[in-house]
Structures are given as structure tokens and as C-alpha cells.
Design an enzyme around this catalytic site. Structure first.
Site, short mmCIF file in Angstrom:
data_model
loop_
_atom_site.label_atom_id
_atom_site.label_comp_id
_atom_site.label_asym_id
_atom_site.label_seq_id
_atom_site.Cartn_x
_atom_site.Cartn_y
_atom_site.Cartn_z
N ARG A 85 -24.52 -2.68 -8.11
CA ARG A 85 -23.79 -3.47 -7.14
C ARG A 85 -22.67 -4.22 -8.28
O ARG A 85 -22.94 -4.16 -9.24
CB ARG A 85 -24.26 -5.07 -7.01
N GLY A 88 -20.45 -6.85 -4.05
CA GLY A 88 -21.20 -7.32 -3.71
C GLY A 88 -20.75 -7.54 -1.93
O GLY A 88 -21.27 -8.30 -1.40
N GLY A 158 -15.11 -5.68 -4.71
CA GLY A 158 -15.32 -5.25 -6.06
C GLY A 158 -14.52 -3.75 -5.92
O GLY A 158 -14.99 -3.39 -5.40
N GLY A 161 -17.54 -0.68 -5.73
CA GLY A 161 -17.43 -0.05 -4.16
C GLY A 161 -16.68 0.08 -3.35
O GLY A 161 -16.26 1.39 -2.69
N HIS A 162 -14.74 -0.43 -3.57
CA HIS A 162 -14.03 -0.37 -2.63
C HIS A 162 -13.17 1.08 -2.82
O HIS A 162 -13.37 1.43 -2.24
CB HIS A 162 -12.94 -1.53 -3.35
N ILE A 219 -20.36 4.10 -10.94
CA ILE A 219 -18.89 4.36 -11.49
C ILE A 219 -18.95 3.25 -12.58
O ILE A 219 -19.36 2.29 -12.38
CB ILE A 219 -18.34 4.70 -10.52
N TYR A 457 -16.58 0.02 6.11
CA TYR A 457 -16.98 -0.76 6.82
C TYR A 457 -18.27 -0.91 7.15
O TYR A 457 -18.46 0.05 8.87
CB TYR A 457 -16.08 -1.26 8.39
P1 FDA Z 1 -20.97 -3.70 -3.15
O1 FDA Z 1 -21.11 -4.05 -4.59
O2 FDA Z 1 -21.70 -4.13 -2.04
O3 FDA Z 1 -21.00 -1.92 -3.33
C1 FDA Z 1 -20.56 -1.59 -2.10
C2 FDA Z 1 -21.57 -0.18 -1.68
O4 FDA Z 1 -20.90 0.77 -2.97
C3 FDA Z 1 -23.32 -0.27 -1.72
O5 FDA Z 1 -23.35 0.94 -1.89
C4 FDA Z 1 -22.95 0.01 -3.50
O6 FDA Z 1 -24.53 0.00 -4.07
C5 FDA Z 1 -22.03 0.88 -4.56
N1 FDA Z 1 -21.29 0.68 -5.32
C6 FDA Z 1 -20.77 -0.22 -6.13
N2 FDA Z 1 -20.62 0.09 -7.03
C7 FDA Z 1 -20.55 1.04 -7.52
C8 FDA Z 1 -20.43 1.79 -8.76
N3 FDA Z 1 -19.69 1.62 -9.23
N4 FDA Z 1 -20.90 3.23 -9.12
C9 FDA Z 1 -21.52 3.65 -7.63
N5 FDA Z 1 -22.15 2.87 -6.43
C10 FDA Z 1 -21.45 1.73 -6.53
N6 FDA Z 1 -11.68 -2.60 2.84
C11 FDA Z 1 -10.72 -2.12 2.68
O7 FDA Z 1 -10.57 -0.72 2.47
N7 FDA Z 1 -9.85 -2.58 2.60
C12 FDA Z 1 -9.78 -4.31 2.49
O8 FDA Z 1 -8.85 -4.79 2.74
C13 FDA Z 1 -11.39 -5.16 2.61
N8 FDA Z 1 -11.20 -6.10 3.13
C14 FDA Z 1 -12.66 -6.08 2.88
C15 FDA Z 1 -13.02 -7.64 2.68
C16 FDA Z 1 -14.04 -8.64 3.05
C17 FDA Z 1 -14.27 -10.00 2.88
C18 FDA Z 1 -15.27 -7.86 3.02
C19 FDA Z 1 -16.61 -8.21 2.76
C20 FDA Z 1 -15.31 -6.39 2.67
C21 FDA Z 1 -13.59 -5.73 3.28
N9 FDA Z 1 -13.60 -4.68 2.68
C22 FDA Z 1 -12.39 -3.96 2.77
C23 FDA Z 1 -14.81 -3.57 2.61
C24 FDA Z 1 -15.04 -3.30 1.07
O9 FDA Z 1 -14.27 -1.72 0.54
C25 FDA Z 1 -16.34 -2.73 1.01
O10 FDA Z 1 -17.60 -3.29 1.65
C26 FDA Z 1 -16.05 -1.87 -0.22
O11 FDA Z 1 -17.96 -1.07 -0.20
C27 FDA Z 1 -17.16 -3.23 -1.12
O12 FDA Z 1 -17.35 -2.49 -2.71
P2 FDA Z 1 -17.30 -4.05 -3.61
O13 FDA Z 1 -17.91 -3.20 -4.88
O14 FDA Z 1 -17.63 -5.20 -3.13
O15 FDA Z 1 -19.51 -4.21 -2.95
#
Ligand code: FDA
Length: 519
Positions: A85, A88, A158, A161-162, A219, A457
Site C-alpha cells: 500500500r 491506499g 500515492g 500505485g498511481h 516499487i 480505475y
Molecule cells: P494503493 O496504495 O491502494 O495501490 C494501488 C495498487 O497499486 C494496489 O494494487 C497496490 O498493491 C499497488 N501498489 C501500491 N504501491 C505499490 C508499490 N510501491 N509497489 C508495487 N505495487 C504498489 N488516477 C489517475 O490517473 N488520475 C487521477 O487524477 C486520479 N484521481 C484519483 C482520485 C481519487 C480520489 C482516487 C481514489 C483515485 C484516483 N486515481 C486517479 C486512481 C489512482 O491512480 C489509483 O487508484 C492508484 O492505483 C492509486 O495509487 P495509491 O498508491 O494511492 O493506491
């Protein structure tokens, strides 16, 4: 299991259980529940007390890459699954929950791995995976007002993931995705090896820039190229309701022009449902539209541009506000115009429950198709459906589909994100079913063979790996969700997976299955 993991972890870190135990939060620790909840961004998945199997056995909170390495090695040794994560924001909660009932898992929570080093000389930045987009933008703007980074609009997302799933935002028509601007990586693979780009090799480096990091390793940090933004950018917003005579015409025209505008111009459309007061005093629901623009340049130029290309919008100088790029980031994050950029450092916001889906459009949707869509929007009971239409074209058209795993490039006129929100304790099924109906309705009007979708998404309705992540074949994954997210890049991703994680250690409901070469 927890004990064995903790011992292994301490051993890896040189045998000091005191320093290592602070990094491991087990279920009987009072900080377990707050930490687990701390970055759950879809409240649909926040009721983790309802079922013991969906909760992690423990949460590791590494502070550096060695801690991450130890967590990977020890979870593999103890037969524990790993969920990583960063921010998240996973739409289906895959970074902190698991549908696999009989597989104990841990979370590696990277919220303490978030340093950012901006290098003005070569215009690059090393950003650790647990940093948020807001922190990244803030760090860049603190050093330069003419450098930026093309990624998403939500500051709490984050970068881990992004970027590993693509990552687009208001300047992607000019500069591509976050993933398109990655030049190096540090990651831990399934053997616990720490790799940079010279060690990943080009295949794995390719795979993690859009193929989703969670299938390939953890990552730890990205090195990204910064991009040049002008000192002044212009924003505007034009709103309508379906009652306005020109609303439907404006949307039709938007479909025809938005992807053909120069890369400096981002004009997205947002559809929602609002209330109007009728002549008899009663109130009624109505479809609302807004067209929000960001132009990388001065207001005078954007009014000329829009009046030449989209005169129906009737954009006037008065509709335009000029500001710095970082202030536009704050604005697109939903804050009022003069909010300090420090707001981008806030990691907590109010979140709700939601279900989302995505589509890509290659031909403008005809008028009758839109009318049906508006009727369905009005059917959603009480709550707020939101549809976001993001124009492609520009730089996205120039980058080949196979350059990174993210394949939605040339030929896409816009992407649609469908969202429906509701309050945490409301009935979930009703809203999810409504979303599925909407998605079914849109089928004739969107891309086909495959009906493409955006990995970031995430939508588990598209399909899920069976049998704890090991039970689905390559073919099953390919035909359900694989080609939708990755089109022809899916096969290469599966081959990279076989080469770097043939034992499928990093697996989840939608991880890439390994595809071994047949002799
Ligand atoms: P999170 O931590 O939940 O991880 C998402 C996925 O990536 C999971 O499968 C996780 O295991 C994996 N992961 C995370 N960190 C990792 C790491 N370090 N190494 C390996 N795997 C890892 N998208 C977009 O393109 N443009 C936008 O403007 C937005 N806006 C937006 C707004 C809101 C409110 C939300 C909820 C979501 C978006 N998104 C988006 C989508 C966003 O890009 C997508 O949900 C990402 O996966 C989020 O990354 P996080 O690290 O926050 O999520």
C-alpha cells in the site's frame, strides 16, 4: 506465523528485535486498527472488522528499502501473501484487503517511505513510493515555478500505485502520463533483490510503468523527468444544466473538438445530477454539465483559441483566471482559488463509499445515445453519480501503444470515468447494480474488441483470478480483464511476469499471471 515472521524480520535486520518490532504492527497492537484504516480511501472496504479473514495478519511499516526487502523475504519464507500500500486509493481495496479466504496476508505500508529529492540541474526528481502526488507537486513548486510533473489531480493519491498504473491529469495531453516520464526505478523483486533500472533490465522496467507494480514487486522509488510549465496558466469553467438550450449542442461539439485541441489545452467535461426549482415551487432532478479548462499559457491566447475552435462555448476573457501551475493544481484538487499550496501536504481528506468503472470512446456518442445516458443518470436514487470525460489526443496520440503497458493512446478521443458515491452505512448493492446497468447501457457507444478500461480505475467486475490468484489460466485472465486494461501488451506483461516471478509470489485478484514459453 506472526512470531515466525517477526523473528525472521529481526534476523534480517541484524538481529535487534527492539528496533525491528516497532516496524511490525500485529492485530493485538492498539495501533493496528487506526493504521489499517489510515489510508482506506473507499469506505466500502473500511468495515474490516466484519470478517477476520480479510484483515492482514500484520502490517509492516518500513522506513527504507532494506526493511522492505526483509518484509518480502520473510513473508515469502512464511507463506504469507503480500499487499503493498502506498496511498491506499485502489478502487477495489486490493492494497489492504484480500478476497482469498484461506491465504493469510500482510500489508507492507509505505506511508513512511516518502522522501522527495528534486534536482534542478538535470530537472529530475527521485520520489519514494509512499509520497503522495500532492507532496510531489509541492516539493517541485517549492524549488521552481516553471517545472511540474504530469500526473493525477487528487493530491492524496500515492505515487507507488498511481505511476505503476499509468497516471494522468490536467497536463497529460502535453506531456503524457506519469509513467511516460519515469527514467529509473528502485524496487524489490520476488527474490528480495533490490533492483534499479540497470538490474531490472528493460522488460521489467517496461512492465512496472503502467502494468501495475503489485504483480512484479515492491516499487520503492521512481526517478522522474520534470516538465516545463509556463509561469502563467489559465483556467476556466463553464457550467450548464440540461434545461439550457445549448447544453446538448455543447457536449456534441466538445466530443468533436476536445482531442484535437493543441496539447497545451485540457478541456474536460463533468456530468452530474443537481436539483432545480420548477415554476410551481417543487424541486426536480436535472443533469448538470461543466466544462473545465486548463491552458498552459495566457488568457488572451486561450480565448482566441477557443473562439476559433469551439465558438459555441462562447469563452470570454472574464471567464478566465490566470495563476501559477501549482495554484492550478490546488484548484483542480477541489480547493478554492486562493488556498495555499500547503494544502497539498494534507494526507487526510473526507472519503465516501464508491463504485467506479471506465471506458474509452473512439467515435462521438450520437445524440440519442446521450439522451438515454441522461435518463439513466436521473434514475440513480438520491446519490451523486459523476461522469468525468477526459480528452486524449495531443502527446497521447504520438506515443506508441506498446511504449509502456498503458495502451490507450492513438485513436482514443476521450476516456470516461463513471463514479457513484454513497454514505458508508447505506445499502451498497443498490448503487453497484445501478452502476452495472449504466455500464451495460454504454456498451454500443464505447470501444470494443476489447472494451478497454483503465487499470488505475480498477474494476473487479471485469474478472478476477480464481483459486487464491493461482487458479486462473493466462487465457482466462486475458479474455476477462487482461486485454481490457492492456490490449496487446498483456502477453508481454505475462511473459515478463514468468521471467521475474514465475512462482507467482506477488499475486492478487487481478495480478498478471505468468506465461511461460512453450518449447
Ligand atoms: P494503493 O496504495 O491502494 O495501490 C494501488 C495498487 O497499486 C494496489 O494494487 C497496490 O498493491 C499497488 N501498489 C501500491 N504501491 C505499490 C508499490 N510501491 N509497489 C508495487 N505495487 C504498489 N488516477 C489517475 O490517473 N488520475 C487521477 O487524477 C486520479 N484521481 C484519483 C482520485 C481519487 C480520489 C482516487 C481514489 C483515485 C484516483 N486515481 C486517479 C486512481 C489512482 O491512480 C489509483 O487508484 C492508484 O492505483 C492509486 O495509487 P495509491 O498508491 O494511492 O493506491
Amino acid at each position: 506465523l506472526e512470531d515466525a515472521f517477526s523473528k525472521c524480520f529481526a534476523f534480517h535486520l541484524g538481529g535487534n528485535p527492539n528496533s525491528s518490532s516497532q516496524l511490525i504492527i500485529t492485530q493485538n497492537n492498539t495501533s493496528y486498527q487506526p493504521l489499517l484504516q489510515s489510508s482506506i480511501r473507499n469506505l466500502r472496504f473500511s468495515n474490516t472488522s466484519s470478517s477476520s479473514t480479510r484483515k492482514p495478519k500484520l502490517i509492516v511499516t518500513p522506513k527504507n528499502v532494506i526493511h522492505i526487502q526483509s518484509a518480502v523475504v520473510c513473508s515469502k519464507r512464511q507463506g504469507l501473501q503480500v499487499r503493498v500500500r502506498s496511498g491506499g486509493h485502489d478502487y477495489e481495496g486490493l492494497s489492504y484487503t484480500s478476497d482469498y479466504q484461506n491465504q493469510p496476508f500482510i500489508i507492507i505500508d509505505l506511508s513512511n517511505v516518502r522522501s522527495i529529492t528534486v534536482n534542478l540541474e538535470d530537472e529530475t526528481t527521485w520520489v519514494e513510493a509512499g509520497a503522495t502526488l500532492g507532496e510531489l507537486y509541492h516539493a517541485i513548486a517549492s524549488k521552481s515555478y516553471v517545472l511540474g510533473f504530469p500526473a493525477g489531480t487528487c493530491p492524496t493519491v500515492g505515487v507507488g500505485g498511481h505511476i505503476s498504473g499509468g497516471g494522468f491529469g490536467t497536463i497529460f495531453r502535453k506531456y503524457g502520463l506519469g509513467a511516460d516520464n519515469v527514467v529509473d526505478v528502485i524496487m524489490v523483486d520476488s527474490n528480495g533483490m533490490i533492483l534499479d533500472r540497470t538490474l531490472t533490465g528493460e522488460d521489467l522496467f517496461w512492465a512496472v510503468r503502467g502494468g501495475g507494480g503489485s504483480s512484479f514487486g515492491v516499487i520503492t522509488a521512481w526517478k522522474v523527468n520534470l516538465v516545463h510549465v509556463p509561469p502563467t496558466v489559465t483556467i476556466f469553467e463553464i457550467s450548464r444544466t440540461l434545461q439550457d438550450e445549448d447544453a446538448s449542442t455543447l457536449f456534441q461539439k466538445w466530443q468533436k473538438v476536445a482531442d484535437k485541441l493543441p496539447g497545451e489545452m485540457f478541456l474536460h467535461a463533468v456530468m452530474g445530477v443537481g436539483n432545480v426549482t420548477l415554476n410551481n415551487g417543487s424541486s426536480s432532478k436535472i443533469v448538470t454539465f461543466s466544462f473545465s479548462g486548463l491552458y498552459l499559457g495566457e488568457a488572451e491566447n486561450v480565448t482566441i483559441l477557443m473562439n476559433n475552435t469551439f465558438p459555441e462555448l462562447n469563452l470570454q476573457r472574464d471567464n478566465c483566471i490566470t495563476m501559477s501551475w501549482i495554484q492550478s493544481v490546488v484548484y483542480f484538487a477541489g480547493y478554492s482559488m486562493n488556498t495555499s499550496m500547503d494544502v497539498l501536504l494534507q494526507r487526510n481528506q473526507t472519503f465516501r463509499s464508491f463504485k467506479a468503472k471506465s471506458d474509452y470512446v473512439t467515435q462521438p456518442i450520437p445524440k440519442f445515445g446521450l439522451q438515454g445516458l441522461w435518463n439513466i443518470l436521473l434514475e440513480e436514487n438520491q446519490n451523486a453519480p459523476v461522469l468525468i470525460f477526459s480528452p486524449y489526443g495531443g502527446r497521447m496520440r504520438e506515443i506508441p501503444d506498446s511504449e509502456t503497458p498503458f495502451p490507450h493512446r492513438n485513436g482514443i478521443i476521450y476516456g470516461i470515468q463513471y463514479l457513484v458515491y454513497w454514505d458508508y452505512n447505506e445499502e451498497t448493492d443498490e448503487h453497484v447494480e445501478w452502476m452495472r446497468r449504466l455500464y451495460e447501457y454504454m456498451k454500443p457507444y464505447v470501444s470494443r474488441n476489447p472494451r478497454a478500461a483503465y487499470l488505475n480505475y480498477r474494476d473487479l467486475d471485469l474478472g478476477m483470478n480464481r483459486g487464491g490468484g493461482n487458479g486462473s489460466s493466462y487465457e482466462e485472465a486475458r479474455s476477462s480483464w487482461g486485454r481490457k486494461y492492456f490490449k496487446n501488451n498483456f502477453e508481454r506483461l505475462a511473459k515478463v511476469k514468468a521471467a521475474v516471478d514465475g512462482g507467482n509470489f506477488f499475486r492478487n485478484e487481478q495480478s498478471i499471471p505468468p506465461l511461460f514459453a512453450t518449447t
